[in-house]
Motif scaffolding. Sequence first.
Motif, PDB file in Angstrom:
ATOM      1  N   GLU A   1       2.012  10.023   4.442  1.00 61.89           N
ATOM      2  CA  GLU A   1       3.043  10.940   3.682  1.00 61.89           C
ATOM      3  C   GLU A   1       3.530  12.357   4.053  1.00 61.89           C
ATOM      4  O   GLU A   1       4.671  11.897   3.920  1.00 61.89           O
ATOM      5  N   ARG A   2       2.361  13.154   4.281  1.00 61.27           N
ATOM      6  CA  ARG A   2       2.385  13.987   4.740  1.00 61.27           C
ATOM      7  C   ARG A   2       2.576  14.254   6.048  1.00 61.27           C
ATOM      8  O   ARG A   2       3.655  15.643   6.387  1.00 61.27           O
ATOM      9  N   ILE A   3       3.009  13.277   6.865  1.00 57.32           N
ATOM     10  CA  ILE A   3       3.566  13.924   8.276  1.00 57.32           C
ATOM     11  C   ILE A   3       5.131  13.116   8.042  1.00 57.32           C
ATOM     12  O   ILE A   3       5.805  14.256   8.814  1.00 57.32           O
ATOM     13  N   ALA A   4       5.562  12.292   7.598  1.00 58.21           N
ATOM     14  CA  ALA A   4       6.755  11.739   7.733  1.00 58.21           C
ATOM     15  C   ALA A   4       6.750  10.642   6.663  1.00 58.21           C
ATOM     16  O   ALA A   4       5.316  10.417   6.115  1.00 58.21           O
ATOM     17  N   PRO A   5       8.358  10.133   6.625  1.00 61.30           N
ATOM     18  CA  PRO A   5       9.018   9.016   5.462  1.00 61.30           C
ATOM     19  C   PRO A   5       7.811   7.750   6.351  1.00 61.30           C
ATOM     20  O   PRO A   5       7.937   7.810   7.922  1.00 61.30           O
ATOM     21  N   VAL A   6       6.967   6.489   5.371  1.00 64.32           N
ATOM     22  CA  VAL A   6       6.439   5.749   5.760  1.00 64.32           C
ATOM     23  C   VAL A   6       7.099   4.366   5.073  1.00 64.32           C
ATOM     24  O   VAL A   6       7.016   4.739   4.502  1.00 64.32           O
ATOM     25  N   TRP A   7       7.280   3.996   6.357  1.00 62.86           N
ATOM     26  CA  TRP A   7       7.810   1.907   5.750  1.00 62.86           C
ATOM     27  C   TRP A   7       6.577   1.363   5.854  1.00 62.86           C
ATOM     28  O   TRP A   7       6.496   0.568   7.378  1.00 62.86           O
ATOM     29  N   VAL A   8       6.117   0.901   4.705  1.00 62.32           N
ATOM     30  CA  VAL A   8       5.112  -0.159   4.518  1.00 62.32           C
ATOM     31  C   VAL A   8       5.631  -1.656   4.648  1.00 62.32           C
ATOM     32  O   VAL A   8       6.392  -2.173   3.790  1.00 62.32           O
ATOM     33  N   ILE A   9       5.600  -2.363   5.555  1.00 65.96           N
ATOM     34  CA  ILE A   9       5.653  -3.697   5.654  1.00 65.96           C
ATOM     35  C   ILE A   9       4.747  -4.716   5.571  1.00 65.96           C
ATOM     36  O   ILE A   9       3.207  -5.029   6.441  1.00 65.96           O
ATOM     37  N   GLN A  10       4.797  -5.781   4.730  1.00 69.81           N
ATOM     38  CA  GLN A  10       3.417  -7.084   4.436  1.00 69.81           C
ATOM     39  C   GLN A  10       3.374  -7.466   6.043  1.00 69.81           C
ATOM     40  O   GLN A  10       4.207  -7.604   5.846  1.00 69.81           O
ATOM     41  N   GLY A  11       2.406  -7.574   6.031  1.00 69.87           N
ATOM     42  CA  GLY A  11       1.384  -8.224   7.210  1.00 69.87           C
ATOM     43  C   GLY A  11       1.415  -9.575   7.431  1.00 69.87           C
ATOM     44  O   GLY A  11       1.824 -10.491   6.497  1.00 69.87           O
ATOM     45  N   PHE A  12       0.294 -11.200   7.896  1.00 70.16           N
ATOM     46  CA  PHE A  12       0.183 -11.907   7.526  1.00 70.16           C
ATOM     47  C   PHE A  12      -1.034 -11.888   5.276  1.00 70.16           C
ATOM     48  O   PHE A  12      -1.015 -11.137   5.617  1.00 70.16           O
ATOM     49  N   ASP A  13      -0.210 -12.826   5.227  1.00 74.84           N
ATOM     50  CA  ASP A  13      -0.407 -13.496   4.041  1.00 74.84           C
ATOM     51  C   ASP A  13      -0.284 -14.226   3.039  1.00 74.84           C
ATOM     52  O   ASP A  13       0.538 -15.219   3.973  1.00 74.84           O
ATOM     53  N   THR A  14      -1.367 -15.157   2.679  1.00 71.99           N
ATOM     54  CA  THR A  14      -1.329 -16.501   2.124  1.00 71.99           C
ATOM     55  C   THR A  14      -0.441 -16.672   1.364  1.00 71.99           C
ATOM     56  O   THR A  14       0.859 -17.708   1.545  1.00 71.99           O
ATOM     57  N   ALA A  15       0.420 -16.266   0.329  1.00 70.69           N
ATOM     58  CA  ALA A  15       1.626 -15.966  -0.168  1.00 70.69           C
ATOM     59  C   ALA A  15       2.643 -15.842   0.062  1.00 70.69           C
ATOM     60  O   ALA A  15       3.808 -16.342  -0.609  1.00 70.69           O
ATOM     61  N   GLN A  16       3.323 -16.234   1.898  1.00 69.20           N
ATOM     62  CA  GLN A  16       3.876 -15.890   2.314  1.00 69.20           C
ATOM     63  C   GLN A  16       4.459 -16.960   3.569  1.00 69.20           C
ATOM     64  O   GLN A  16       3.360 -17.153   3.644  1.00 69.20           O
ATOM     65  N   ASP A  17       5.478 -16.787   4.090  1.00 70.00           N
ATOM     66  CA  ASP A  17       5.609 -17.794   5.437  1.00 70.00           C
ATOM     67  C   ASP A  17       5.889 -16.531   5.820  1.00 70.00           C
ATOM     68  O   ASP A  17       6.384 -15.960   6.144  1.00 70.00           O
ATOM     69  N   ASN A  18       3.866 -16.885   7.250  1.00 77.52           N
ATOM     70  CA  ASN A  18       4.128 -15.305   8.112  1.00 77.52           C
ATOM     71  C   ASN A  18       5.517 -15.618   8.988  1.00 77.52           C
ATOM     72  O   ASN A  18       6.066 -13.997   9.225  1.00 77.52           O
ATOM     73  N   ALA A  19       5.812 -16.484   9.677  1.00 82.76           N
ATOM     74  CA  ALA A  19       7.251 -16.269  10.449  1.00 82.76           C
ATOM     75  C   ALA A  19       8.721 -16.114   9.650  1.00 82.76           C
ATOM     76  O   ALA A  19       8.781 -15.463  10.213  1.00 82.76           O
ATOM     77  N   ALA A  20       9.009 -16.759   8.687  1.00 79.93           N
ATOM     78  CA  ALA A  20      10.258 -16.095   7.935  1.00 79.93           C
ATOM     79  C   ALA A  20       9.878 -14.527   7.511  1.00 79.93           C
ATOM     80  O   ALA A  20      11.171 -14.377   7.332  1.00 79.93           O
ATOM     81  N   ALA A  21       8.768 -14.010   6.965  1.00 77.44           N
ATOM     82  CA  ALA A  21       8.456 -12.834   6.580  1.00 77.44           C
ATOM     83  C   ALA A  21       8.768 -12.551   7.873  1.00 77.44           C
ATOM     84  O   ALA A  21       9.092 -10.767   7.638  1.00 77.44           O
ATOM     85  N   SER A  22       8.266 -12.855   8.519  1.00 79.53           N
ATOM     86  CA  SER A  22       8.492 -11.377   9.900  1.00 79.53           C
ATOM     87  C   SER A  22      10.141 -11.161  10.899  1.00 79.53           C
ATOM     88  O   SER A  22      10.185 -10.725  10.525  1.00 79.53           O
ATOM     89  N   ARG A  23      10.334 -12.639  10.439  1.00 82.40           N
ATOM     90  CA  ARG A  23      11.707 -12.689  11.244  1.00 82.40           C
ATOM     91  C   ARG A  23      13.197 -11.396  10.011  1.00 82.40           C
ATOM     92  O   ARG A  23      13.507 -10.704  10.205  1.00 82.40           O
ATOM     93  N   THR A  24      12.804 -11.709   8.497  1.00 82.69           N
ATOM     94  CA  THR A  24      12.826 -10.382   7.601  1.00 82.69           C
ATOM     95  C   THR A  24      12.580  -9.263   7.809  1.00 82.69           C
ATOM     96  O   THR A  24      13.825  -8.538   7.685  1.00 82.69           O
ATOM     97  N   ALA A  25      11.727  -8.581   8.145  1.00 81.83           N
ATOM     98  CA  ALA A  25      11.260  -7.417   8.535  1.00 81.83           C
ATOM     99  C   ALA A  25      11.794  -6.637   9.982  1.00 81.83           C
ATOM    100  O   ALA A  25      12.527  -6.139   9.971  1.00 81.83           O
TER     101      ALA A  25
END
Length: 294
Positions: free
Chosen positions: A105-129
Amino acid sequence: MQHWLASLLILITLSANVVRAQDVPPDRIAVLSWALAELVLELDIAPVGVADMAGYRKWVRQPALPEGVTDLGLRQEPNIERLADLAPDLILASDQQADLVPVLERIAPVWVIQGFDTAQDNAAASRTAYLDLAHLMGRETLAKERLATLDARIAAAGARVWDHFGGAVPPILPIRLLTSESLRLHGANSMALAALEGMGLQHAAPGRPTEWGFVQKRVEELALFDEAIVLQIEPFPEKDALYATQMWQFMPFVRGGRYAEVRPVWTFGGVFSLGYLADAFAEALVSLDPEAAR
């Protein structure tokens, strides 16, 4: 967990506010995740920097990184000085780099996106991202067109398989051999399963969702699959030695002509990796004799 979710929302809001304040999308984007690099490239945006470019070119491969991109070092330990020198407008990171956010954050705004996770549908989450990123970059129309093309591509790959088999296709077991004794079975919550489902094909044993969508098995456990087509995702340097063993020769899928090698394709990518997986799976499946494989 609640603290982390709150931080994530703050970071996303921060990035969006910066874009609105400038009245133009970020122009210089640095990416610390391979899956996010794929999404940026699929928006026709050339990032100024990507972490572990050598690894990306070895394992991910597609879409190809353009010339002129700066290598930012390891994904878990990026080169902070090099990143700062690039003066990015936005840094894209996954939850794997969450601990680095205060420094980034000291360099630039940061956008963190959830990667692979048991609690989500990984393919659907990537489409949303991808759609969220497209909105941030003002490229929503392009994103929707690309996703529609992707879905049609996956369906077409499935149609090629159905045509080849004349209708009935045996269930599919996608694996990646690790050693002559162990393998990864890509099942529930994997990109491999999402590709198969998009193709209209059945997975032989998806199991329960896991973070990365795979479970580790011993090679001899493959003997339990009497009717499945086993797809081995290359590369596997020890295959000649394994294929020569009596154990392998007596595997039901080997004896039944239901085994095929899949050209190297990345199994932990973003939503567009589904298209590459579908094409590769279709190529492998249509190489089989449909009569023998039934």
